[in-house]
Design an enzyme around this catalytic site. Structure first.
Site, PDB file in Angstrom:
ATOM      1  N   SER A   1      -0.805   1.685   9.100  1.00  0.00           N
ATOM      2  CA  SER A   1      -0.557   0.263   8.844  1.00  0.00           C
ATOM      3  C   SER A   1      -0.055   0.123   7.417  1.00  0.00           C
ATOM      4  O   SER A   1       0.963   0.714   7.065  1.00  0.00           O
ATOM      5  CB  SER A   1      -1.837  -0.541   9.101  1.00  0.00           C
ATOM      6  OG  SER A   1      -1.628  -1.920   8.907  1.00  0.00           O
TER       7      SER A   1
ATOM      8  N   ASP B   1      -8.062  -0.576  13.209  1.00  0.00           N
ATOM      9  CA  ASP B   1      -7.337  -0.137  14.400  1.00  0.00           C
ATOM     10  C   ASP B   1      -7.133   1.376  14.336  1.00  0.00           C
ATOM     11  O   ASP B   1      -6.809   1.934  13.295  1.00  0.00           O
ATOM     12  CB  ASP B   1      -5.979  -0.845  14.465  1.00  0.00           C
ATOM     13  CG  ASP B   1      -5.262  -0.625  15.788  1.00  0.00           C
ATOM     14  OD1 ASP B   1      -5.939  -0.344  16.799  1.00  0.00           O
ATOM     15  OD2 ASP B   1      -4.024  -0.748  15.812  1.00  0.00           O
TER      16      ASP B   1
ATOM     17  N   HIS C   1       1.872  -0.587  12.422  1.00  0.00           N
ATOM     18  CA  HIS C   1       1.832  -2.046  12.425  1.00  0.00           C
ATOM     19  C   HIS C   1       3.028  -2.578  11.646  1.00  0.00           C
ATOM     20  O   HIS C   1       3.266  -2.180  10.505  1.00  0.00           O
ATOM     21  CB  HIS C   1       0.544  -2.555  11.769  1.00  0.00           C
ATOM     22  CG  HIS C   1      -0.687  -2.179  12.512  1.00  0.00           C
ATOM     23  ND1 HIS C   1      -1.940  -2.325  11.971  1.00  0.00           N
ATOM     24  CD2 HIS C   1      -0.880  -1.678  13.755  1.00  0.00           C
ATOM     25  CE1 HIS C   1      -2.858  -1.927  12.841  1.00  0.00           C
ATOM     26  NE2 HIS C   1      -2.235  -1.521  13.933  1.00  0.00           N
TER      27      HIS C   1
END
EC number: 3.1.1.61
Length: 198
Positions: free
Chosen positions: A12, A131, A39
């Site tokens: 991310s 995540d 992401h």
């Protein structure tokens, strides 16, 4: 572990720079497909071009029903969860966000783990949320190998730390060491008659 059949990578915040480093360090002869969930906003539609300039392997964005290709980096498209089906084709989903994210690393890792089981390597890099932790745990539960960027080395520590806290890791490494270990694992297991090292 048997010979690795695939590598799945999640990241991310700070992930683009981390991916450029990692993908640039892979062996150009790598036969395993590489699946990447980073992401990103819909506006980051040039991610494939950016990574492709640094990667030794071809970089393409995954599309619905596309076969998984060996020696190719497949990117999860913005706004879609990326899953791997049992016939080794990709599926895209607009199901609700997981950990505030779509694409979600957990979704990719869990589906890939069910397909490749002990022949999957999961990699968690820098990122700002949790995540990927549950997905990495699933990879380990099914016999795969987990690699986590050392939080002290990551631009954003939350994601690798969450992965370590929930799933642990077979390797916790600074970013610069991850590609060499992937190359070693893929070469070693592809040419070894002893799949028992873990």
């Amino acid at each position: 572990m048997t010979s690795p059949a695939a590598i799945a990578i999640g990241c991310s915040a700070g992930g683009v720079d981390a991916l450029m480093t990692l993908l640039g360090g892979l062996d150009a002869g790598l036969q395993q497909p590489v699946l990447v969930c980073c992401h990103r906003s819909d506006a980051m539609d040039i991610l494939g071009d950016v990574l492709g300039r640094n990667s030794v392997l071809p970089v393409i964005e995954a599309v619905e029903r596309q076969p998984v290709q060996p020696g190719v980096v497949h990117l999860a498209p913005a706004g879609y969860h990326l899953l791997v089906e049992s016939d080794l084709n990709f599926a895209l989903s607009v199901d609700p966000r997981v950990n505030y994210s779509r694409p979600s690393i957990d979704v990719l890792f869990c589906s890939a783990a069910e397909v490749w089981r002990q022949a999957l390597i999961g990699v968690i890099l820098t990122g700002a949320n949790a995540d990927g932790a549950a997905g990495l745990l699933r990879i380990r539960q099914l016999g795969g190998v987990a690699i986590v960027q050392s939080p002290a080395d990551a631009e954003a520590t939350a994601m690798p730390q969450a992965a370590l806290d929930l799933a642990g890791a077979d390797y916790c490494l600074p970013l610069s060491d991850i590609a060499p270990v992937l190359n070693q694992l893929c070469h070693e297991y592809s040419h070894s008659q002893d799949p028992g090292r873990r």
